[in-house]
Scaffold this motif. Structure first.
Motif, short mmCIF file in Angstrom:
data_model
loop_
_atom_site.label_atom_id
_atom_site.label_comp_id
_atom_site.label_asym_id
_atom_site.label_seq_id
_atom_site.Cartn_x
_atom_site.Cartn_y
_atom_site.Cartn_z
N UNK A 37 0.78 -1.23 0.00
CA UNK A 37 0.00 0.00 0.00
C UNK A 37 0.81 1.28 0.00
N UNK A 38 2.13 1.18 0.10
CA UNK A 38 2.95 2.39 0.15
C UNK A 38 2.79 3.18 -1.15
N UNK A 54 -5.82 -3.71 -1.54
CA UNK A 54 -4.54 -4.40 -1.44
C UNK A 54 -3.98 -4.48 -2.86
N UNK A 55 -2.67 -4.38 -3.00
CA UNK A 55 -2.04 -4.30 -4.32
C UNK A 55 -1.00 -5.40 -4.49
N UNK A 56 -0.75 -5.77 -5.75
CA UNK A 56 0.32 -6.72 -6.01
C UNK A 56 1.66 -5.97 -6.10
N UNK A 57 2.71 -6.69 -6.38
CA UNK A 57 4.05 -6.09 -6.41
C UNK A 57 4.20 -5.01 -7.49
N UNK A 61 -4.36 -3.35 -8.40
CA UNK A 61 -5.28 -3.79 -7.34
C UNK A 61 -5.37 -5.31 -7.36
N UNK A 62 -5.18 -5.91 -6.19
CA UNK A 62 -5.22 -7.35 -6.03
C UNK A 62 -6.50 -7.79 -5.31
N UNK A 84 -7.02 -11.45 -10.41
CA UNK A 84 -5.81 -12.17 -10.82
C UNK A 84 -5.35 -11.64 -12.17
N UNK A 85 -4.05 -11.53 -12.31
CA UNK A 85 -3.44 -11.05 -13.55
C UNK A 85 -2.49 -12.12 -14.07
#
Length: 105
Positions: A37-38, A54-57, A61-62, A84-85
């Motif tokens: 989240x930063x 919440x986010x992925x690397x 958005x995850x 999912x990506x």
């Protein structure tokens, strides 16, 4: 900090609707185990609920967890959306969306 949107007020209309305030929160982990989240919006509070992100690397958005106050003003419903990506699929330089799952609890 900086030029981030901290709050937004949707003013009433000519029919006498009330004003609504939306508060934006950044860089904070939320109770649902939010990740990465930063530098991102991590939660938005609004009159009948909130949504946490919440986010992925890569910063996409995850997961979203939305809590909504039901019309009885006593019950809170929770809706979780997981995205999912596929890192191997690129469309115009953007990672393609593969699957979306909605869960109501």
């Amino acid at each position: 900090p900086g030029n981030r949107l901290a709050a937004m007020v949707a003013t009433g209309n000519h029919h006498g609707a009330e004003d609504y305030r939306y508060d934006f929160h950044y860089d904070e982990p939320h109770l649902d185990g939010g990740r990465n989240g930063l530098g991102q919006v991590t939660r938005v509070d609004y009159p009948v609920g909130s949504v946490a992100y919440s986010y992925n690397e890569l910063g996409a958005v995850e997961t979203t967890v939305e809590r909504l106050l039901e019309p009885d003003f006593e019950t809170v419903s929770e809706y979780t959306t997981r995205v999912a990506y596929d890192a191997g699929i690129f469309e115009g330089g953007v990672i393609a969306l593969v699957a979306v799952e909605h869960v109501q609890s």
